[in-house]
Scaffold this motif. Structure first.
Motif, PDB file in Angstrom:
ATOM      1  N   LYS A 214       1.597  -6.991   0.019  1.00  0.00           N
ATOM      2  CA  LYS A 214       0.810  -5.753  -0.154  1.00  0.00           C
ATOM      3  C   LYS A 214      -0.612  -6.090  -0.599  1.00  0.00           C
ATOM      4  O   LYS A 214      -1.586  -5.539  -0.073  1.00  0.00           O
ATOM      5  CB  LYS A 214       1.481  -4.837  -1.184  1.00  0.00           C
ATOM      6  CG  LYS A 214       2.741  -4.172  -0.634  1.00  0.00           C
ATOM      7  CD  LYS A 214       3.422  -3.303  -1.657  1.00  0.00           C
ATOM      8  CE  LYS A 214       2.728  -1.960  -1.788  1.00  0.00           C
ATOM      9  NZ  LYS A 214       3.338  -1.137  -2.850  1.00  0.00           N
ATOM     10  N   ASP A 215      -0.733  -7.017  -1.573  1.00  0.00           N
ATOM     11  CA  ASP A 215      -2.068  -7.396  -2.052  1.00  0.00           C
ATOM     12  C   ASP A 215      -2.900  -8.009  -0.925  1.00  0.00           C
ATOM     13  O   ASP A 215      -4.095  -7.737  -0.787  1.00  0.00           O
ATOM     14  CB  ASP A 215      -1.969  -8.442  -3.176  1.00  0.00           C
ATOM     15  CG  ASP A 215      -1.417  -7.840  -4.450  1.00  0.00           C
ATOM     16  OD1 ASP A 215      -1.280  -6.606  -4.513  1.00  0.00           O
ATOM     17  OD2 ASP A 215      -1.106  -8.609  -5.378  1.00  0.00           O
ATOM     18  N   GLU A 218      -4.192  -5.389   1.354  1.00  0.00           N
ATOM     19  CA  GLU A 218      -5.346  -4.701   0.735  1.00  0.00           C
ATOM     20  C   GLU A 218      -6.624  -5.491   1.014  1.00  0.00           C
ATOM     21  O   GLU A 218      -7.663  -4.924   1.372  1.00  0.00           O
ATOM     22  CB  GLU A 218      -5.179  -4.603  -0.789  1.00  0.00           C
ATOM     23  CG  GLU A 218      -4.108  -3.651  -1.266  1.00  0.00           C
ATOM     24  CD  GLU A 218      -4.552  -2.201  -1.283  1.00  0.00           C
ATOM     25  OE1 GLU A 218      -5.751  -1.963  -1.047  1.00  0.00           O
ATOM     26  OE2 GLU A 218      -3.679  -1.331  -1.498  1.00  0.00           O
ATOM     27  N   GLY A 222      -7.965  -3.367   3.642  1.00  0.00           N
ATOM     28  CA  GLY A 222      -8.403  -2.323   2.717  1.00  0.00           C
ATOM     29  C   GLY A 222      -7.289  -1.347   2.373  1.00  0.00           C
ATOM     30  O   GLY A 222      -7.523  -0.364   1.672  1.00  0.00           O
ATOM     31  N   SER A 223      -6.092  -1.587   2.878  1.00  0.00           N
ATOM     32  CA  SER A 223      -4.966  -0.692   2.574  1.00  0.00           C
ATOM     33  C   SER A 223      -3.654  -1.444   2.775  1.00  0.00           C
ATOM     34  O   SER A 223      -3.583  -2.363   3.595  1.00  0.00           O
ATOM     35  CB  SER A 223      -5.016   0.517   3.514  1.00  0.00           C
ATOM     36  OG  SER A 223      -3.749   1.138   3.574  1.00  0.00           O
ATOM     37  N   SER A 224      -2.624  -1.037   2.010  1.00  0.00           N
ATOM     38  CA  SER A 224      -1.329  -1.717   2.183  1.00  0.00           C
ATOM     39  C   SER A 224      -0.313  -0.770   2.815  1.00  0.00           C
ATOM     40  O   SER A 224       0.888  -0.951   2.649  1.00  0.00           O
ATOM     41  CB  SER A 224      -0.832  -2.233   0.836  1.00  0.00           C
ATOM     42  OG  SER A 224      -0.713  -1.166  -0.066  1.00  0.00           O
ATOM     43  N   LYS A 225      -0.839   0.264   3.545  1.00  0.00           N
ATOM     44  CA  LYS A 225       0.090   1.194   4.208  1.00  0.00           C
ATOM     45  C   LYS A 225       1.012   0.416   5.146  1.00  0.00           C
ATOM     46  O   LYS A 225       0.559  -0.511   5.830  1.00  0.00           O
ATOM     47  CB  LYS A 225      -0.707   2.203   5.038  1.00  0.00           C
ATOM     48  CG  LYS A 225      -1.264   3.337   4.230  1.00  0.00           C
ATOM     49  CD  LYS A 225      -1.630   4.472   5.177  1.00  0.00           C
ATOM     50  CE  LYS A 225      -2.782   5.273   4.616  1.00  0.00           C
ATOM     51  NZ  LYS A 225      -3.890   5.405   5.533  1.00  0.00           N
TER      52      LYS A 225
END
Ligand SMILES: CC1=C(/C=C/C(C)=C/C=C/C(C)=C/C=O)C(C)(C)CCC1
Length: 286
Positions: A214-215, A218, A222-225
């Motif tokens: 997830k990191d 990001e 810019g997102s962990s969707k």
């Protein structure tokens, strides 16, 4: 502490009461070799994101150099490489878990990270002393006395307590002690109930690899969707496939010399972990 983590950990614990240890091991291998290896398979893309003027070859060369040096060192001293691998794994687990809890930078945080991760690892080892001794013997040829495992656990627990006390006193660390102690209690139960590999993979996948994935998403998108997971897989699958191919080749080469499949997996994990820890640490330092 995120609720989904606690829920899935309990689910993993429940599964371990339902499945035979053989089945737990198969399940553990499938998670370690998918999510576990995948979370370290996008390092080249992450290096290029950091050093934007670098091309793929320029990023791969230092990566391969680190892996080759570790492999060479391994022929020189297997025990040394395993010891360093365990220590940097501890640092890496601690960094993933605690980096967001630091309000300021303080040189001592590196000790906190290492003691945290090593406490987790030694708790796993302590709960499965005989199996761990057999695996370490298989990998290095040395019998690691159970007293050393006990001592390792106590030393790291003391080191962790001192680091937490010091960094809390310096107002650098923002953690809820009750929650963290509760989590250690949950880990203690999981590590003692589940088989060695299932216990390790519950920590490694749920508490390390998925949060790290997830990191990284990001940083990259810019997102962990979850919808970005496909983008992540698109750039990392080739490195993942090379690691799995390496594992298969190593297995074919070493199957008559090693007693346990996990020993081969440990070689591959060690080889990819050294450069991965460097990349992730540089990323956190930014
Ligand atoms: C020595 C040893 C183990 C340690 C594994 C470690 C230390 C894995 C670290 C992996 C990392 C850090 C991956 C990358 O992110 C096991 C499997 C529990 C089995 C018993 C022997």
């Amino acid at each position: 502490m995120k609720n989904w983590l606690l829920l899935t950990t309990f689910f993993g614990l429940w599964l371990s009461t339902q499945l035979s240890s053989g089945l737990q091991d198969y399940l553990a291998y499938s998670f370690i070799l998918t999510f576990g290896v995948l979370h370290g398979a996008n390092d080249i893309v992450l290096i290029r994101k950091q050093y934007q003027n670098l091309n793929t070859t320029g990023a791969i060369i230092p990566y391969i150099l680190v892996i080759s040096s570790v492999t060479l060192l391994f022929f020189f001293s297997k025990a040394l490489v395993l010891a360093v691998f365990i220590v940097i794994s501890g640092y890496h687990f601690g960094e993933q878990h605690l980096k967001e809890r630091l309000t300021n930078s303080h040189w001592f945080h590196k000790f906190l990270f290492t003691f945290y991760g090593l406490t987790i690892l030694f708790m796993i080892f302590y709960a499965n002393i005989v199996e761990v001794q057999q695996i370490i013997y298989d990998v290095t040829g040395y019998l690691f006395l159970s007293d050393y495992i006990k001592m390792g656990l106590y030393i790291n627990l003391i080191g962790l307590s001192i680091s937490v006390a010091l960094l809390k006193f310096k107002k650098v660390l923002r953690i809820n002690l009750v929650k963290e102690l509760f989590m250690f209690f949950v880990f203690y139960i999981v590590f003692n109930v589940a088989s060695l590999l299932w216990a390790f993979s519950i920590y490694f996948i749920l508490w390390h690899s998925i949060p790290s994935l997830k990191d990284q998403m990001e940083v990259l998108y810019g997102s962990s969707k979850p919808s970005y997971l496909m983008d992540y897989v698109k750039t990392s699958w080739i490195y993942w496939a090379v690691s799995i191919l390496g594992l298969l080749i190593l297995y074919l080469l070493l199957q008559n010399h090693l007693d346990y499949f996990i020993s081969v997996v440990l070689y591959v994990l060690a080889a990819v972990t050294f450069p991965h820890v460097i990349v992730m640490s540089k990323l956190e330092g930014k």
